[in-house]
Scaffold this motif. Structure first.
Motif, mmCIF file in Angstrom:
data_model
loop_
_atom_site.group_PDB
_atom_site.id
_atom_site.type_symbol
_atom_site.label_atom_id
_atom_site.label_comp_id
_atom_site.label_asym_id
_atom_site.label_seq_id
_atom_site.Cartn_x
_atom_site.Cartn_y
_atom_site.Cartn_z
ATOM 1 N N GLY A 61 0.786 -1.224 0.000
ATOM 2 C CA GLY A 61 0.000 0.000 0.000
ATOM 3 C C GLY A 61 0.819 1.275 0.000
ATOM 4 N N THR A 62 2.131 1.180 -0.219
ATOM 5 C CA THR A 62 2.974 2.374 -0.273
ATOM 6 C C THR A 62 2.880 2.971 -1.670
ATOM 7 O OG1 THR A 62 4.488 1.318 1.286
ATOM 8 C CG2 THR A 62 5.283 3.281 0.151
ATOM 9 N N ILE A 63 2.066 4.009 -1.814
ATOM 10 C CA ILE A 63 1.751 4.542 -3.139
ATOM 11 C C ILE A 63 2.991 4.986 -3.917
ATOM 12 C CG2 ILE A 63 0.480 6.349 -4.368
ATOM 13 C CD1 ILE A 63 -1.643 6.151 -2.178
ATOM 14 N N PRO A 64 3.973 5.688 -3.317
ATOM 15 C CA PRO A 64 5.160 6.055 -4.105
ATOM 16 C C PRO A 64 5.876 4.854 -4.714
ATOM 17 C CG PRO A 64 5.083 7.320 -2.085
ATOM 18 C CD PRO A 64 4.006 6.280 -1.966
ATOM 19 N N ALA A 65 5.811 3.694 -4.029
ATOM 20 C CA ALA A 65 6.477 2.497 -4.548
ATOM 21 C C ALA A 65 5.806 1.980 -5.809
ATOM 22 C CB ALA A 65 6.511 1.406 -3.479
ATOM 23 N N TRP A 66 4.523 2.295 -5.995
ATOM 24 C CA TRP A 66 3.819 1.851 -7.198
ATOM 25 C C TRP A 66 4.419 2.484 -8.455
ATOM 26 C CZ3 TRP A 66 -2.000 2.718 -5.459
ATOM 27 C CH2 TRP A 66 -2.272 1.889 -4.356
ATOM 28 N N MET A 67 5.055 3.660 -8.287
ATOM 29 C CA MET A 67 5.601 4.385 -9.441
ATOM 30 C C MET A 67 7.043 4.000 -9.732
ATOM 31 S SD MET A 67 2.762 5.887 -9.470
ATOM 32 C CE MET A 67 1.479 6.298 -8.280
ATOM 33 N N ARG A 68 7.631 3.130 -8.929
ATOM 34 C CA ARG A 68 9.038 2.755 -9.100
ATOM 35 C C ARG A 68 9.155 1.460 -9.894
ATOM 36 N NH1 ARG A 68 9.758 3.355 -2.698
ATOM 37 N NH2 ARG A 68 9.642 5.633 -2.543
ATOM 38 N N PRO A 69 10.297 1.256 -10.580
ATOM 39 C CA PRO A 69 10.501 -0.016 -11.284
ATOM 40 C C PRO A 69 10.709 -1.160 -10.299
ATOM 41 C CG PRO A 69 12.480 1.344 -11.424
ATOM 42 C CD PRO A 69 11.409 2.211 -10.804
ATOM 43 N N PHE A 70 10.380 -2.356 -10.741
ATOM 44 C CA PHE A 70 10.475 -3.553 -9.905
ATOM 45 C C PHE A 70 11.894 -3.754 -9.383
ATOM 46 C CE2 PHE A 70 10.838 -8.197 -9.333
ATOM 47 C CZ PHE A 70 9.726 -8.448 -8.530
ATOM 48 N N SER A 71 12.893 -3.392 -10.180
ATOM 49 C CA SER A 71 14.287 -3.668 -9.827
ATOM 50 C C SER A 71 14.765 -2.924 -8.590
ATOM 51 C CB SER A 71 15.205 -3.320 -11.001
ATOM 52 O OG SER A 71 15.072 -1.948 -11.361
ATOM 53 N N VAL A 72 14.121 -1.799 -8.231
ATOM 54 C CA VAL A 72 14.594 -1.017 -7.091
ATOM 55 C C VAL A 72 13.763 -1.270 -5.830
ATOM 56 C CG1 VAL A 72 15.422 0.786 -8.646
ATOM 57 C CG2 VAL A 72 13.176 1.044 -7.566
ATOM 58 N N LEU A 73 12.731 -2.090 -5.933
ATOM 59 C CA LEU A 73 11.905 -2.374 -4.766
ATOM 60 C C LEU A 73 12.637 -3.296 -3.793
ATOM 61 C CD1 LEU A 73 8.401 -3.018 -6.409
ATOM 62 C CD2 LEU A 73 9.331 -0.858 -5.524
ATOM 63 N N SER A 74 12.233 -3.254 -2.540
ATOM 64 C CA SER A 74 12.789 -4.161 -1.542
ATOM 65 C C SER A 74 12.229 -5.566 -1.775
ATOM 66 C CB SER A 74 12.414 -3.697 -0.134
ATOM 67 O OG SER A 74 11.011 -3.822 0.077
ATOM 68 N N ASN A 75 12.830 -6.562 -1.117
ATOM 69 C CA ASN A 75 12.341 -7.930 -1.258
ATOM 70 C C ASN A 75 10.876 -8.050 -0.826
ATOM 71 O OD1 ASN A 75 14.703 -8.992 -2.289
ATOM 72 N ND2 ASN A 75 15.487 -9.659 -0.309
ATOM 73 N N GLY A 76 10.541 -7.363 0.267
ATOM 74 C CA GLY A 76 9.168 -7.401 0.747
ATOM 75 C C GLY A 76 8.197 -6.782 -0.238
ATOM 76 N N GLU A 77 8.591 -5.656 -0.848
ATOM 77 C CA GLU A 77 7.728 -4.994 -1.824
ATOM 78 C C GLU A 77 7.580 -5.842 -3.082
ATOM 79 O OE1 GLU A 77 8.579 -0.288 -0.753
ATOM 80 O OE2 GLU A 77 9.970 -1.387 -2.045
ATOM 81 N N ARG A 78 8.673 -6.455 -3.509
ATOM 82 C CA ARG A 78 8.608 -7.330 -4.692
ATOM 83 C C ARG A 78 7.669 -8.507 -4.435
ATOM 84 N NH1 ARG A 78 14.805 -8.046 -7.036
ATOM 85 N NH2 ARG A 78 15.299 -5.828 -7.251
ATOM 86 N N PHE A 79 7.802 -9.094 -3.264
ATOM 87 C CA PHE A 79 6.973 -10.242 -2.904
ATOM 88 C C PHE A 79 5.494 -9.877 -2.962
ATOM 89 C CE2 PHE A 79 4.857 -12.434 0.759
ATOM 90 C CZ PHE A 79 4.775 -13.688 0.185
ATOM 91 N N ARG A 80 5.142 -8.720 -2.411
ATOM 92 C CA ARG A 80 3.743 -8.341 -2.336
ATOM 93 C C ARG A 80 3.170 -7.900 -3.680
ATOM 94 N NH1 ARG A 80 4.229 -5.155 3.400
ATOM 95 N NH2 ARG A 80 6.265 -4.704 2.511
ATOM 96 N N VAL A 81 3.943 -7.148 -4.472
ATOM 97 C CA VAL A 81 3.406 -6.714 -5.763
ATOM 98 C C VAL A 81 3.316 -7.897 -6.725
ATOM 99 C CG1 VAL A 81 5.602 -6.072 -6.886
ATOM 100 C CG2 VAL A 81 3.490 -4.874 -7.496
ATOM 101 N N ASP A 82 4.216 -8.868 -6.582
ATOM 102 C CA ASP A 82 4.131 -10.083 -7.396
ATOM 103 C C ASP A 82 2.848 -10.847 -7.051
ATOM 104 O OD1 ASP A 82 6.068 -12.062 -9.131
ATOM 105 O OD2 ASP A 82 4.820 -13.209 -7.740
ATOM 106 N N LEU A 83 2.542 -10.938 -5.745
ATOM 107 C CA LEU A 83 1.305 -11.576 -5.312
ATOM 108 C C LEU A 83 0.088 -10.856 -5.898
ATOM 109 C CD1 LEU A 83 1.541 -12.454 -1.493
ATOM 110 C CD2 LEU A 83 1.095 -14.017 -3.386
ATOM 111 N N ALA A 84 0.097 -9.535 -5.792
ATOM 112 C CA ALA A 84 -1.034 -8.748 -6.277
ATOM 113 C C ALA A 84 -1.266 -8.979 -7.759
ATOM 114 C CB ALA A 84 -0.795 -7.261 -5.999
ATOM 115 N N ARG A 85 -0.202 -8.977 -8.524
ATOM 116 C CA ARG A 85 -0.354 -9.118 -9.976
ATOM 117 C C ARG A 85 -0.831 -10.512 -10.354
ATOM 118 N NH1 ARG A 85 4.373 -8.106 -14.509
ATOM 119 N NH2 ARG A 85 3.116 -8.741 -16.308
ATOM 120 N N ARG A 86 -0.294 -11.529 -9.686
ATOM 121 C CA ARG A 86 -0.732 -12.897 -9.992
ATOM 122 C C ARG A 86 -2.210 -13.082 -9.659
ATOM 123 N NH1 ARG A 86 3.271 -16.239 -11.437
ATOM 124 N NH2 ARG A 86 5.411 -15.584 -11.003
ATOM 125 N N MET A 87 -2.641 -12.504 -8.554
ATOM 126 C CA MET A 87 -4.030 -12.676 -8.156
ATOM 127 C C MET A 87 -4.984 -11.945 -9.096
ATOM 128 S SD MET A 87 -3.852 -14.723 -5.654
ATOM 129 C CE MET A 87 -5.622 -14.698 -5.549
#
Length: 216
Positions: free
Chosen positions: A104-130
């Motif tokens: 739910g960190t809105i600024p992170a939504w505007m960043r590329p996947f490569s710069v996200l933290s492991n936790g952010e990558r894990f969660r956005v990957d879950l969101a997209r798959r679902m």
């Protein structure tokens, strides 16, 4: 019950180095390496959340691929992860899915996947798959919560099981972490350490009756 009888055979190395190792540790070389798993499961009874759990090397991923196939890798190449989601989805669909899994960190939504933290990558990957899953399909995530700390794992597990049940979808987590059982609240658990399948009966909490009235 459905019986899963899986045998995986593969050739072994016959190099000079491999023969030396066999001689050092008195391990007779064999022509093939053979692994065998036999489990019985019930996927016909209605369910929403499943868990395949067990230590490394217990056959979790092999059984997962046998039952549901290899999870499709997601491509992340946009300037912001929000633009990597399918163009068929509305902004409301995407933001709702991200928020639902704890991303739910809105600024992170505007960043590329490569710069996200492991936790952010894990969660956005879950969101997209679902949110991109076809209706009636089963979303399977291998190594679920393996790259994040346990606080992130707990939040994401609670969030994803609510999201799945709200939409009456199907989700299977594959993990070596037993602590997520209480957080994910799966309808069934396949424990590859014991080759046992158990169904969890989730009961609603009892209703609390109360009367609201005007008092002196």
């Amino acid at each position: 019950m459905q019986a899963v009888d899986l045998v995986v055979e593969s050739p072994v190395s016959t190099s000079t180095r491999a023969r030396q190792v066999c001689s050092m540790f008195d391990a007779p070389p064999s022509a093939k390496a053979r692994q065998h798993w036999h489990v019985e499961i019930d996927l016909e009874t209605p369910w929403n959340v499943g868990l395949v759990v067990g230590p490394s090397g217990s056959g979790k991923s092999s059984v997962m691929r046998h039952l549901w196939g290899e999870p499709t890798p997601l491509a992340w190449c946009a300037a912001g992860v929000i633009d990597d989601f399918s163009t068929a989805l509305s902004v409301e669909d995407i933001t709702s899915a991200c928020s639902a899994v704890g991303f739910g960190t809105i600024p992170a939504w505007m960043r590329p996947f490569s710069v996200l933290s492991n936790g952010e990558r894990f969660r956005v990957d879950l969101a997209r798959r679902m949110v991109e899953a076809e209706p009636g399909s089963t979303v399977v995530v291998d190594e679920f919560s393996s790259v994040v700390d346990r606080q992130v794992a707990r939040i994401a597990s609670h969030a994803v099981q609510r999201y799945v049940r709200k939409r009456d979808a199907r989700f299977v987590a594959v993990s070596c972490h037993y602590d997520i059982i209480d957080w994910l609240q799966p309808d069934w658990v396949l424990d590859m350490a014991t080759r046992s399948w158990t169904r969890r009966l989730l009961q609603r909490r009892p209703a609390i009756e109360c009367t609201i009235g005007r008092l002196p």
